[in-house]
Structure formats: structure tokens, C-alpha cells
Motif scaffolding. Structure first.
Motif, PDB file in Angstrom:
ATOM      1  N   TYR A 281       0.822  -1.204   0.000  1.00 34.66           N
ATOM      2  CA  TYR A 281       0.000   0.000   0.000  1.00 34.66           C
ATOM      3  C   TYR A 281       0.858   1.257   0.000  1.00 34.66           C
ATOM      4  O   TYR A 281       1.938   1.320   0.597  1.00 34.66           O
ATOM      5  CB  TYR A 281      -0.984   0.002   1.167  1.00 34.66           C
ATOM      6  CG  TYR A 281      -0.389  -0.022   2.557  1.00 34.66           C
ATOM      7  CD1 TYR A 281      -0.066   1.148   3.226  1.00 34.66           C
ATOM      8  CD2 TYR A 281      -0.187  -1.233   3.216  1.00 34.66           C
ATOM      9  CE1 TYR A 281       0.451   1.132   4.510  1.00 34.66           C
ATOM     10  CE2 TYR A 281       0.335  -1.265   4.500  1.00 34.66           C
ATOM     11  CZ  TYR A 281       0.654  -0.083   5.142  1.00 34.66           C
ATOM     12  OH  TYR A 281       1.165  -0.123   6.417  1.00 34.66           O
ATOM     13  N   ALA A 282       0.359   2.252  -0.695  1.00 37.92           N
ATOM     14  CA  ALA A 282       1.036   3.532  -0.808  1.00 37.92           C
ATOM     15  C   ALA A 282       0.675   4.426   0.373  1.00 37.92           C
ATOM     16  O   ALA A 282      -0.286   4.153   1.095  1.00 37.92           O
ATOM     17  CB  ALA A 282       0.628   4.207  -2.115  1.00 37.92           C
ATOM     18  N   PRO A 283       1.427   5.502   0.579  1.00 38.23           N
ATOM     19  CA  PRO A 283       1.048   6.467   1.615  1.00 38.23           C
ATOM     20  C   PRO A 283      -0.353   7.022   1.340  1.00 38.23           C
ATOM     21  O   PRO A 283      -0.856   6.966   0.229  1.00 38.23           O
ATOM     22  CB  PRO A 283       2.111   7.565   1.467  1.00 38.23           C
ATOM     23  CG  PRO A 283       3.275   6.888   0.830  1.00 38.23           C
ATOM     24  CD  PRO A 283       2.693   5.847  -0.083  1.00 38.23           C
ATOM     25  N   ARG A 284      -0.964   7.546   2.369  1.00 42.77           N
ATOM     26  CA  ARG A 284      -2.300   8.137   2.300  1.00 42.77           C
ATOM     27  C   ARG A 284      -3.376   7.101   1.993  1.00 42.77           C
ATOM     28  O   ARG A 284      -4.430   7.432   1.472  1.00 42.77           O
ATOM     29  CB  ARG A 284      -2.349   9.274   1.277  1.00 42.77           C
ATOM     30  CG  ARG A 284      -1.564  10.496   1.727  1.00 42.77           C
ATOM     31  CD  ARG A 284      -1.861  11.680   0.847  1.00 42.77           C
ATOM     32  NE  ARG A 284      -1.404  12.912   1.483  1.00 42.77           N
ATOM     33  CZ  ARG A 284      -2.071  14.055   1.488  1.00 42.77           C
ATOM     34  NH1 ARG A 284      -3.249  14.123   0.900  1.00 42.77           N
ATOM     35  NH2 ARG A 284      -1.593  15.122   2.081  1.00 42.77           N
ATOM     36  N   SER A 285      -3.109   5.840   2.304  1.00 45.12           N
ATOM     37  CA  SER A 285      -4.157   4.830   2.145  1.00 45.12           C
ATOM     38  C   SER A 285      -4.289   4.077   3.457  1.00 45.12           C
ATOM     39  O   SER A 285      -4.570   4.700   4.488  1.00 45.12           O
ATOM     40  CB  SER A 285      -3.856   3.914   0.958  1.00 45.12           C
ATOM     41  OG  SER A 285      -2.668   3.184   1.100  1.00 45.12           O
ATOM     42  N   ARG A 287      -3.960   2.618   6.974  1.00 41.39           N
ATOM     43  CA  ARG A 287      -3.323   3.130   8.198  1.00 41.39           C
ATOM     44  C   ARG A 287      -3.253   4.655   8.263  1.00 41.39           C
ATOM     45  O   ARG A 287      -2.802   5.204   9.270  1.00 41.39           O
ATOM     46  CB  ARG A 287      -1.924   2.541   8.392  1.00 41.39           C
ATOM     47  CG  ARG A 287      -1.894   1.043   8.632  1.00 41.39           C
ATOM     48  CD  ARG A 287      -0.511   0.594   9.053  1.00 41.39           C
ATOM     49  NE  ARG A 287      -0.119   1.264  10.294  1.00 41.39           N
ATOM     50  CZ  ARG A 287       1.138   1.377  10.712  1.00 41.39           C
ATOM     51  NH1 ARG A 287       2.122   0.882   9.990  1.00 41.39           N
ATOM     52  NH2 ARG A 287       1.406   1.993  11.842  1.00 41.39           N
ATOM     53  N   SER A 288      -3.722   5.341   7.221  1.00 43.66           N
ATOM     54  CA  SER A 288      -3.623   6.799   7.237  1.00 43.66           C
ATOM     55  C   SER A 288      -4.935   7.447   7.653  1.00 43.66           C
ATOM     56  O   SER A 288      -5.986   6.809   7.683  1.00 43.66           O
ATOM     57  CB  SER A 288      -3.206   7.328   5.859  1.00 43.66           C
ATOM     58  OG  SER A 288      -4.336   7.506   5.019  1.00 43.66           O
ATOM     59  N   GLN A 289      -4.865   8.726   7.920  1.00 42.16           N
ATOM     60  CA  GLN A 289      -6.021   9.531   8.299  1.00 42.16           C
ATOM     61  C   GLN A 289      -6.739  10.117   7.084  1.00 42.16           C
ATOM     62  O   GLN A 289      -7.738  10.820   7.226  1.00 42.16           O
ATOM     63  CB  GLN A 289      -5.592  10.664   9.241  1.00 42.16           C
ATOM     64  CG  GLN A 289      -4.624  11.669   8.628  1.00 42.16           C
ATOM     65  CD  GLN A 289      -3.162  11.260   8.748  1.00 42.16           C
ATOM     66  OE1 GLN A 289      -2.828  10.087   8.751  1.00 42.16           O
ATOM     67  NE2 GLN A 289      -2.281  12.252   8.853  1.00 42.16           N
ATOM     68  N   TYR A 290      -6.237   9.822   5.903  1.00 46.93           N
ATOM     69  CA  TYR A 290      -6.767  10.426   4.688  1.00 46.93           C
ATOM     70  C   TYR A 290      -7.874   9.572   4.065  1.00 46.93           C
ATOM     71  O   TYR A 290      -8.097   8.426   4.441  1.00 46.93           O
ATOM     72  CB  TYR A 290      -5.626  10.679   3.701  1.00 46.93           C
ATOM     73  CG  TYR A 290      -4.589  11.620   4.251  1.00 46.93           C
ATOM     74  CD1 TYR A 290      -4.875  12.979   4.396  1.00 46.93           C
ATOM     75  CD2 TYR A 290      -3.336  11.160   4.666  1.00 46.93           C
ATOM     76  CE1 TYR A 290      -3.934  13.857   4.929  1.00 46.93           C
ATOM     77  CE2 TYR A 290      -2.390  12.032   5.193  1.00 46.93           C
ATOM     78  CZ  TYR A 290      -2.694  13.377   5.329  1.00 46.93           C
ATOM     79  OH  TYR A 290      -1.769  14.240   5.867  1.00 46.93           O
TER      80      TYR A 290
END
Length: 435
Positions: A281-285, A287-290
Motif C-alpha cells: 500500500y502507498a502512503p495516504r491509504s 493506516r492513514s487519516q486520509y
């Protein structure tokens, strides 16, 4: 003549009893949970490539909220919310794994414990399976993703997950084969419940489209020439493979004449944006708050009760699933449940905000959620405020986005809207104050 009237009276009485029994039969409940899929990765959500004809059909038959959310973008806390109707900070399951060793600031030490110790929370919190059984005599079945030990610990009568750590139990063990290796356990259970005349609850949470991304070659071939990224093609194919299993489930309900008296609810545990160079998974997906982590479509299909509509304006949350089911079957939700009945149009329209919280992957304290907290967030209308928890995220800043106009959250408007930030932060603190 007297005989004729007696027979007619008996026939009418029998029919009335039959109709009354049918009216008194609680609806079955089938809960479908996707695992690691972005909110946009469906045909009905207008993805340019991924094809999900079965879920597209379900969306058209359902009251579908395209602005649905889960409070936390990590699977175990999210699934615990879906089964309990409570936020993670309420049920206490705020991470996937308990701390493996003591570490951190001596003034705020990690509280160590074992995976079995952490199962204390499932024993204490409400469970939809337990409530339905105790109040209405439902039978239930667990398949797929399940972190909380043996299926029986969650109140299920039958299930696939043994939960024995010594035999590889962690997040579903044998249950993770459902969908990938057929649907027989779920179908057999529903046939049995139908034969026994029992209302049933099905937890269908396949390990799909979750990694490992191992779709059938026929589906991979379909997507291979649509991208120069093999990992992306694999993920897209996994989304369609998962969709096929949902179609098989819906077809079974039709074939067994169960569809008309069955509530089908769909939600994804958390988002996923696949990297182009790896099946990760990429950032902002995840585990993220986005939005890429916390947003998901939520569907409710109940023929004759839930008017089909694709609702792209009102907000829904996975904390609403348990209250929606309980209301539908005639059970009052428990006082600590903050969700609403999604079939109550007035309650949906009156809702002024939804909330969420992001925690560490590994739990920092066995029974203190704040120790693991990273971010809290609130959405009101188009506005989304993200507030970092300074003790754990000292370098992060407050962010404000208009997620209707800017769904990928590119432009932080916090500096331009200080009064709005102040008002939304007060609302967030009124919901859960951690200061």
C-alpha cells in the motif's frame, strides 16, 4: 354447507397463521466485508478500469452511501467496530498487535502483554452475533477475517477461525480460505439455518482483495494489458475476483428464496492504494487519516424496506451498522452506541458530523487507547479536520480539507479558515477529549 364453511374457516385460519408467522420472522442478516480496497475501486464509483458488476448491481438495489467511512483505517480496530457498534477508543482494540516488548519514553512506558491477554476486549464489548442470539434466537456463522480468537468468542455459533496461536491463529487462519477456495462453508450454514427455521447472521469477510494478490490467470490476463504495472494489474484482478464471490453469495440467496427476507450490508474495513512497483500500500491509504484510508461505500439492501438510492451527499459510518441491524430486527441499541439507523432518513439528514481516530499498528498499552493515538478527525458537510495528537505526533500539523471539491486532500485550508478550524476542533474535543 356447514362442512364447507368449516373447511373455509380452517383454511383462512391456517393462511392467517402462516402470514403472521412470516411477518414475525426476523430478517436474516448478511454482512459483506471487503479487505483492503480503495473507496473508488468499483464500477459504480466510476473507476476507469476495475469491473465489479456484482457489486454494481448490489449498489443499485441498495440504499448506498458513497460517502461512507470507517473510524480507523487499520483492519483489526475497524472490524471490531463493525461487530460492536463502538469506536476503537470505546471497545479498546486500537491496533493489530499487542506490544512485543517494553520500549518508549520511561514516563510513558509500553504496557506489555500477549495476544491472548489482548482478547480481554472481545469478552467485554458488545457483539452483534451475541445480541442477535440472546434477543431474537439468531444463529450465526463467521468466515474470513477475524482477529478475536476462536469464532465462538465473538458469539458465533459456527465459524472457520480456530484462533489458536500455537496453530498459526492470528487474523483468521482457516477462515481466510473463504472466497479464494469456494463458498461451501457459508452456503452450508445458510441451508442448515433455513432447514431449521432459524433467522441467521453471516459474517462474510474474505481475505480479498488483500495481499497476497493471487488472482486467477483468466482475470489477471484481462487487466495485464491495461497497465504497465504488474502489481497494479494483480490488484485490479483481485477486486474483480472478490466481486465474483459477492455475486455467488447474492445468487445463492436468490436460489434459496432467502433474498426478500435478508438484510445485506456491505462495507470495506479500510482503504488501499496499490503501489505501482510492488503489491504494497502507498502512503495516504491503509493506516492513514486520509480518504484513501478511511472512506468506503456502505450499502444496505433490504427489499421492501430500504428504498434503493445511491446517496452521494449524506455521511455514513461503520458505527451505524450495528444500530441499523438492531433497529431493523426490533432491538434497542445499547446506550454507548453512538451510531444511527441508516434506514431512518430523518436521522441521516439530521446528523451533523462523523468522527474517527487513527492509532499505531502495535498497541502501546493494553487498556489505554490514548497511548496509541496518532490522529483524530471529524467531517462536517464537505469539511474534514485532522488533528494530530501532539505527544505521539509532535511534528504533524492540523489539516483542513474540503473533501467534496478536493477528495485527494491536496490543499490544506487550515491557515485560511482559522474560525472553522476552531469550531471543528471544539466539536472533536466534545466527542472525545484527549487533552
Amino acid at each position: 354447507m356447514h362442512f364447507y364453511h368449516c373447511c373455509r374457516s380452517l383454511l383462512l385460519a391456517a393462511l392467517l397463521c402462516s402470514w403472521a408467522a412470516a411477518a414475525d420472522t426476523p430478517p436474516n442478516v448478511v454482512l459483506i466485508l471487503s479487505d483492503d480496497q480503495a473507496w473508488s475501486d468499483y464500477g459504480f464509483m466510476e473507476h476507469e478500469t476495475i469491473q465489479t458488476p456484482c457489486l454494481d448491481k448490489l449498489a443499485k438495489q441498495s440504499l448506498t452511501f458513497t460517502r461512507g467511512y470507517v473510524p480507523d483505517s487499520l483492519c483489526r480496530p475497524s472490524l471490531a467496530t463493525i461487530i460492536s457498534g463502538l469506536y476503537p477508543h470505546q471497545h479498546g482494540i486500537v491496533g493489530n498487535d499487542p506490544p512485543k516488548s517494553a520500549k518508549g519514553d520511561p514516563s510513558s512506558p509500553y504496557q506489555t502483554g500477549t495476544r491472548n491477554d489482548f482478547l480481554q476486549h472481545i469478552d467485554k464489548m458488545p457483539s452483534l452475533a451475541k445480541i442477535l442470539k440472546q434477543e431474537k434466537g439468531y444463529v450465526s456463522h463467521q468466515s474470513g477475517k477475524w482477529w478475536e480468537g476462536n469464532f465462538s468468542r465473538g458469539g458465533f455459533d459456527q465459524g472457520m477461525t480456530h484462533g489458536d496461536i500455537k496453530r498459526g491463529g492470528r487474523h483468521g487462519d482457516a477462515g481466510l480460505t473463504i472466497g479464494r477456495k469456494g463458498m461451501a462453508p457459508v452456503f452450508d450454514f445458510m441451508k442448515e439455518a433455513k432447514g431449521d427455521g432459524k433467522p441467521f447472521f453471516v459474517w462474510y469477510a474474505p481475505f480479498m482483495p488483500h495481499t497476497p494478490h493471487t488472482p486467477p490467470e483468466r482475470l489477471l490476463a484481462k487487466y495485464r494489458d491495461k497497465t504497465d504495472s504488474l502489481p497494479m494489474a494483480k490488484y485490479w484482478a483481485m477486486c474483480e475476483w472478490f466481486d465474483e464471490t459477492c455475486g455467488q453469495l447474492m445468487d445463492f440467496l436468490d436460489e434459496e428464496n432467502l433474498a426478500d427476507n435478508t438484510i445485506v450490508i456491505y462495507v470495506c474495513d479500510n482503504g488501499w492504494i496499490n503501489q505501482k512497483d510492488a503489491s504494497k500500500y502507498a502512503p495516504r491509504s491503509k493506516r492513514s487519516q486520509y480518504e484513501g484510508g478511511v472512506r468506503t461505500p456502505i450499502m444496505v439492501r433490504w427489499p421492501g424496506h430500504a428504498k434503493p438510492q445511491i446517496n452521494s451527499t449524506e455521511l455514513a459510518s461503520s458505527i451505524d451498522i450495528v444500530p441499523t441491524v438492531l433497529t431493523a430486527v426490533g432491538i434497542e441499541k445499547q446506550p454507548e452506541m453512538e451510531g444511527i439507523d441508516l434506514l431512518d432518513a430523518k436521522a441521516v439528514a439530521a446528523r451533523d458530523a462523523i468522527y474517527g481516530e487513527i492509532f499505531e499498528h502495535d498497541v502501546r498499552a493494553m487498556d489505554d487507547p490514548v497511548k496509541s493515538l496518532r490522529f483524530r478527525w471529524v467531517i462536517e458537510g464537505p469539511w474534514k479536520l485532522i488533528v494530530p495528537y501532539a505527544p505521539n505526533e509532535p511534528n504533524e500539523k492540523i489539516e483542513l480539507f474540503n473533501v467534496v471539491n478536493d477528495p485527494t486532500e491536496e490543499t490544506n485550508l487550515a491557515a485560511e479558515q482559522p474560525e472553522l478550524v476552531k469550531r471543528l476542533q471544539a466539536k472533536l474535543d466534545a466527542w472525545w477529549s484527549v487533552r
